[in-house]
Design an enzyme around this catalytic site. Structure first.
Site, PDB file in Angstrom:
ATOM      1  N   GLY A 122      -5.644  -2.688  -0.427  1.00 21.72           N
ATOM      2  CA  GLY A 122      -6.747  -1.759  -0.198  1.00 21.72           C
ATOM      3  C   GLY A 122      -6.867  -0.801  -1.356  1.00 21.72           C
ATOM      4  CE1 TYR A 156      -7.042 -13.038  -3.883  1.00 19.84           C
ATOM      5  CE2 TYR A 156      -7.902 -12.061  -1.866  1.00 19.84           C
ATOM      6  CZ  TYR A 156      -7.787 -12.063  -3.237  1.00 19.84           C
ATOM      7  OH  TYR A 156      -8.401 -11.096  -3.973  1.00 19.84           O
ATOM      8  CB  CYS A 165      -5.525  -1.400   6.205  1.00 20.97           C
ATOM      9  SG  CYS A 165      -7.046  -1.096   7.017  1.00 20.97           S
ATOM     10  CG  ASN A 216      -3.349  -4.283   8.135  1.00 21.21           C
ATOM     11  OD1 ASN A 216      -4.522  -4.605   8.018  1.00 21.21           O
ATOM     12  ND2 ASN A 216      -2.348  -5.025   7.706  1.00 21.21           N
ATOM     13  N   GLY A 217      -5.739  -3.931  10.667  1.00 19.30           N
ATOM     14  CA  GLY A 217      -6.180  -4.963  11.599  1.00 19.30           C
ATOM     15  C   GLY A 217      -7.600  -4.720  12.040  1.00 19.30           C
TER      16      GLY A 217
END
Lengths: 474, 474, 474, 474
Positions: free
Chosen positions: A52, A266, A24, A126-127
């Site tokens: 995302g 990345y 996310c 997010n996580g």
């Protein structure tokens, strides 16, 4: 116990993804005066689209009500309406999301809203909570119901169940129970609340422009909103932005850090800063480090666009050879038509990446990409480059060999699927038809990154920064 | 505390509806052998479309998983895919729904699924829990979170919180705490479970064809599935259909009944039976009762199509005058274009209903409809009929004067909005431009219905069958 | 030579239609001052939706340009945008359309626009040119290209090829070459032009309200626009409405007339007048005529809704028996889901029409419909009525036996498909399981209609009003 | 005379485009045995998407019929269905298209099909007929009707009007009358027919793989279909591929050539060959030529992605400075949300292109792009780069100053809109805020290209290869 499952059409989960994928990106905006928050959320999420692409959503306070709009799809599709339909608002949060394999369920799309004894709350996360299974078992035992399989719903239950008085006390208690990675943006009353786990796995930035406060996963979202003045939210820090200003509190001690090095390799956008470092600069250093003692001297360095672009520049400079954009990428490849089956994977790659014959023909090519997961795409690419007339094809990866799963927010296939757990570099070269394959060593990567002790390299080393209790359940 | 609100586009809630509206229709199917349950649910819900046109959904067990598909929209749009994409399944439930004013939220679309310590459960609910506010307050106090404002989520919390051992014990305990109207279809494990409140406010039928068991709000859904052998689920009865057969249990005592008389007057389809009575026959009797001592003798009886059709037939026969289909209805009026604003209401009526000039011209017209809510549409209709040349227009309603709100599943406007709370019949006639207006008296309605003590007439009389504790909160 | 064919998805042509179908409805509006013509066209076409449900389109002059918008679909879907996006305009035309079998091509959707040496022209056409093949062959020979198979493109070629000076002279010349049925609405410069073939096959009305002029296939469209003052466009008449007023010219002699009697029997809306007659009144007379010497006396007359409604009323009155709405119709049946294959035809009928058991049980039923084409639906209906408990089922049709094709705008199956060419009434009764089947005799129909010499009965008698030269090509 | 205009929603024509735009790309496939031609056309058109993103279409012969499918939209959206719905076919053509300003009409979408006395014909056309106005006037005079404003419809009229015997004789006669640019793919009977104008303005290639013949605008489409063996269709050459093989005929003499140099500069894909030259190699040479006598020596060369990528590489190599990807491009920018108005243009650029601060800060930047049209985007980009901390910004264009319109297939704004007709390089630099602006000189461009006499440079020089008779009409 399984979670309920939606039969809504999923976008693209017939095949496991060929690349690593993130969970996310999050964003939050607060403005003390009535402002077009949904529009700002759109632009910020648009710039976080790479984090995302399977769903998008926002929640905001509008005329006293907490409102949500979310759906499967890209930001421009799901949220484009907010460019036309302006909504005044002083606080909002947003989310973009990839799903885990096969789990692209509408129920899991964020933000999640709920009413409870701490008030109305919206959360974007997010996580990945590594002890979610244990906590969920306890909650279910106590009589909680789960309408999704998301960590976000878990947090809402903890907030509601907390005996602490008031939302913020409950939030402190809740976060103290969580293990793993979380960069959170929340709405409570008229406040924007942000928090980051004490190890700082995922990035989270906060910036201000006048009285407008913005939090976002990467600085590119702040740039998009022309927020020039920003800093990282510290690991363990909670931030509250409301009409009375912005307050910060270190709610959890953070002695050790575990920034995800793959954000640098990345995930993050090259024009972003994450963990206080320029992503672009880091990637060039990784590319340079990769070239340092490369026994092969190719004629040209060719990046796999766009993931290998920056590292290839660094490689070419360090190796003293020319960089050529010998593979072009067709960006029209969308999700609007049905993606090929596994058997047609080669066709899918051919639709996306094209060798420039006049560049490649008769040359020894150093092909540069960021990482190798299963090796499927790499094999097709080597074949394409050979067909275009390369005399030699050497694949160089600007990351070490991927060997371990991630419990902190990245979709990494099972160990058995990771090619580096099965084959040596030499064997991989044989397998994909390359003349040689080389990875960036972990030590060189640590040197390139600089403050290596603050980073997590567990997907390469298996050396996890915290115990992972629910590992078996994953 | 307010519930979270979705910003998803709503279909038609800019204006309050001009007609009374139902909350829902439910259906459930169980088959011991692998069968195409979603297809059956489609056909059954299609025939219940009149009970809810704003959303549709089904839940079913497929390959061991509990799966849901639901969305805003009509049955043919939302669920039409299941005619092409066949899914094997042994058990499923379905739901169609109208929303309350302004509350057409995607979050409230049913069925609702959740995982809890009693297993995975799916619920579809028709009715209204009159003590929902009290229960919700207690649940929130104890730490429950609410992601919607539906009674269904409430029931799931009660099931999960119950200390009773096992799903069925918890269900008994849960239903015992609920007051108000509920006709439920549920999935638990591989079982279809149905239940009806002890007063039997809303209809619920069960039928069998071979080993296939179906429950549905009205018999027309059973007819659609060619289930000829059916009976009403009794008030207070729970039914379980699973691989070992169909079991029934009277889980709550039911001494008194309170069937909603408006199901007979307007909601149910004329070809259905509800509460053991033919809807068509009842409506003809209401029309005939309305004619009995009518001092006016018109030239022709003209129904307002389709709501007044059957009563007009009964009226004409009893009055000994001709019935003429002097208003035609354009059934192409869809929801596919934006409905006019209040100012354009007359245009909306003109798009839908058209007088047949050659029939009406020069005649004294008895216009027959089922009920009068605000009087807006009636006023436009009277105007249309006059423009077409009627010498006199007499409005006849096959129900008494609507004066009280319903707490058991019908959207009735506030008392102030109901025209019969403000104006007498004579004044209404003046207001809408009719020569006279007459309602069916409550006593005549009771006689027409027959077993009147088993029915609820509270919307006409204010005499509620049970205390309504949360009334002020509505 | 075949016409080009589009691969665009068609809506519903997998099966031949079960009912007779019309080609089209047309409308035209002129207003000397800037007015919202597209909005008016929307409302008018909406009321003509029954004349064509497969495509809709409008053309109008906007800011000096001739503009078109058309697509496959219903009026509310295709043109609903014009309720939101207002366009000023002084002249426009519109069209709704059914296709011939398998020919639901986007290329054939009307209006058709073209530029030529007579200027920019838009045409909307209801009817069928019976010598189209002959004319087309000649045009192709001379070097014309055809991008569709529509008569409309043919007319445009004739207009352009005409050596006559000016648009109107060319139009006179063009219409003089056409044989068959046409009710036309056209735009040329700022003028609305309407014309009707000399035999007057299809209806066409003109009305005025102040300075606004409207032409339309049926009066219901004029009623919708609140145009109270109207008359039929005469056979052979051309009408021009422009800024200088409305002019009429008899451009073709019209000694004989050939109004389509099926407009009265089935096509036109019951609240319309066509050919100077009230459709509703005509249908009641047909129903009454059908009852006159019926040897069977049923208990109740039950219409097949909605096509048999008005005739059934007439039948019941004349026969002195009760009318009962013993079949209900589900109007939610849309085109939004895939229609069943032939094998599922019975299911399709069951989704649409439902017997009211309490009405039908134990009764001798006179089932009244307008016509019998193949007998497929009738067979299913008889079965449904029997299942609901009818003691006898007698089918009565308010039209004679359909035996001949139509070359003037109606889709009638081939002679071999028409059940009345193969079976006698007695045999049809056996075939569909009815106790008896009776048609309205041609003579009785002629008497009921009144001015029978002005009507075409060729589909019943084979006695065509004009020679049909291209017959074999069809 | 104006052409008819569709009111169908256009995609993106509210603003004039900021870049030069092409008219089209074409493709054609023939296979003697039943093959999945539509699928092949999809893949080929997908790889030509950069030549036209506003509409896509294919025509193919299927079961004896000539079938077309086309619509506004991208290839993957419009034609993606053919990946699922396989159609057997032996011959087909395809087309992608940009519209001229404001002319994004559904009527102009190609291929165009028509029936005429030469048979059924389908045409896809890339180019622009410079004497179209004169021919059209004559055709209209003779009685032709025009349903679009496309050159393609013009060609069909000429073919039909030709007195020559047979399709091929008529085609020769037709092409001899046309002036300007055309690369054509056609279907006639079962043959694929291709032709190219005698000056060879637009590229057209033919390739074979076994018995499959493919023609396409660029070699990247042939690569996509894995056709390794190809050559350019010669200027003035006609090619016929049918069941009896492939035949070629030089139907028009071609002494002089006029290849569009802008195909090399910007339009064609870098991995394509056009006019026998590698686009990538040419662009690097243009970049190198631009650097040759550049008096400024920047710290880094930064391409404007993706149009300036290859030239920037050539520039950096020749100048001996580092190339840095200092601007990143967000490829998620789609057409799925409404594009900003002119006032929000800067925002649109900011959504698409992002400076990498760490690269640019403190550096003298050589910004390399292909061309300058109005200078609007360039001004925004220079501002972005300065904000990111560049000490100097020098804009370098790998093409000469654009000064003249194109009559052969490129949308170039009017002379007044072209910034180079108003301002000198020095003035442009001031206008857009750059430290300097330099264009590639025409002579240097000629040298870089090599066989310069075969190319058209008219947009830079005004020296048109043929007289342009209809110029004033444009």
């Amino acid at each position: 116990m399984t979670a309920p499952t939606s039969d809504h059409p999923t976008l693209d989960t017939s095949n496991p993804p060929l690349r690593l994928r993130h969970h996310c990106g999050v964003v939050g905006v607060h403005s003390p005066s009535e402002d077009r928050i949904p529009e700002k959320l759109f632009y910020a999420l648009f710039s976080l689209q790479h984090r995302g692409q399977e769903s998008a959503g926002i929640a905001y306070r509008n005329q006293g009500r907490l409102v949500v709009y979310k759906d499967l799809g890209m930001v421009s599709t799901v949220l484009g309406r907010y460019l036309r339909e302006k909504r005044s608002s002083t606080v909002g949060i947003g989310h973009v999301r990839y799903s885990t394999y096969g789990g692209n369920k509408i129920e899991n799309v964020q933000p999640v809203l709920a009413s409870c004894n701490k008030g109305d709350i919206a959360i974007a996360h997010n996580g990945n909570i590594s002890n979610a299974g244990t906590i969920k078992d306890a909650l279910v035992e106590e009589g909680s119901i789960f309408q999704s399989s998301s960590d976000t719903e878990l947090m809402l239950h903890l907030l509601a169940r907390s005996r602490a008085v008031g939302f913020f006390a409950a939030l402190r208690e809740t976060l103290a129970r969580l293990e793993g990675a979380y960069s959170l943006a929340m709405i409570h009353d008229n406040a924007l609340v942000a928090a980051r786990d004490p190890l700082g796995f995922r990035p989270l930035y906060i910036g201000r422009n006048g009285s407008v406060t913005v939090v976002a996963s990467e600085t590119c979202a702040l740039d998009m909103l022309r927020i020039g003045d920003y800093r990282a939210v510290a690991p363990g820090e909670m931030i509250i932005a409301d009409e009375s200003g912005v307050r910060s509190e270190q709610i959890l001690p953070s002695s050790q850090k575990a920034h995800c090095v793959f954000e640098l390799i990345y995930f993050a956008r090259p024009d972003s800063s994450v963990f206080g470092k320029s992503v672009y600069a880091m990637r060039k250093r990784m590319g340079a480090a990769l070239a340092e003692d490369d026994p092969v001297r190719g004629d040209i360095a060719v990046p796999v666009p766009d993931s290998g672009n920056t590292a290839a520049l660094g490689y070419a400079e360090a190796a003293g050879i020319r960089i050529e954009l010998g593979l072009t990428r067709n960006h029209y490849t969308g999700r609007s038509f049905i993606l090929p089956t596994t058997a047609e994977r080669e066709l899918a790659v051919r639709m996306k990446l094209h060798p420039v014959r006049s560049v490649i023909k008769g040359r020894s090519v150093i092909l540069v990409d960021d990482s190798l997961v299963r090796g499927t795409t790499a094999g097709i690419l080597v074949k394409l480059v050979r067909e275009a007339g390369a005399t030699e094809v050497h694949l160089r990866l600007s990351s070490p060999e991927l060997k371990w799963p991630c419990y902190f927010g990245i979709d990494i296939p099972t160990r058995g699927e990771l090619i580096s757990n099965t084959l040596s570099s030499k064997e991989i070269a044989d397998h994909i038809g390359a003349d040689s394959v080389r990875f960036l060593g972990v030590d060189r990567l640590r040197s390139a990154v600089g403050t290596a002790d603050d980073f997590c390299f567990a997907c390469f080393t298996g050396d996890y920064p915290i115990g992972v209790r629910d590992r078996d359940k994953e």
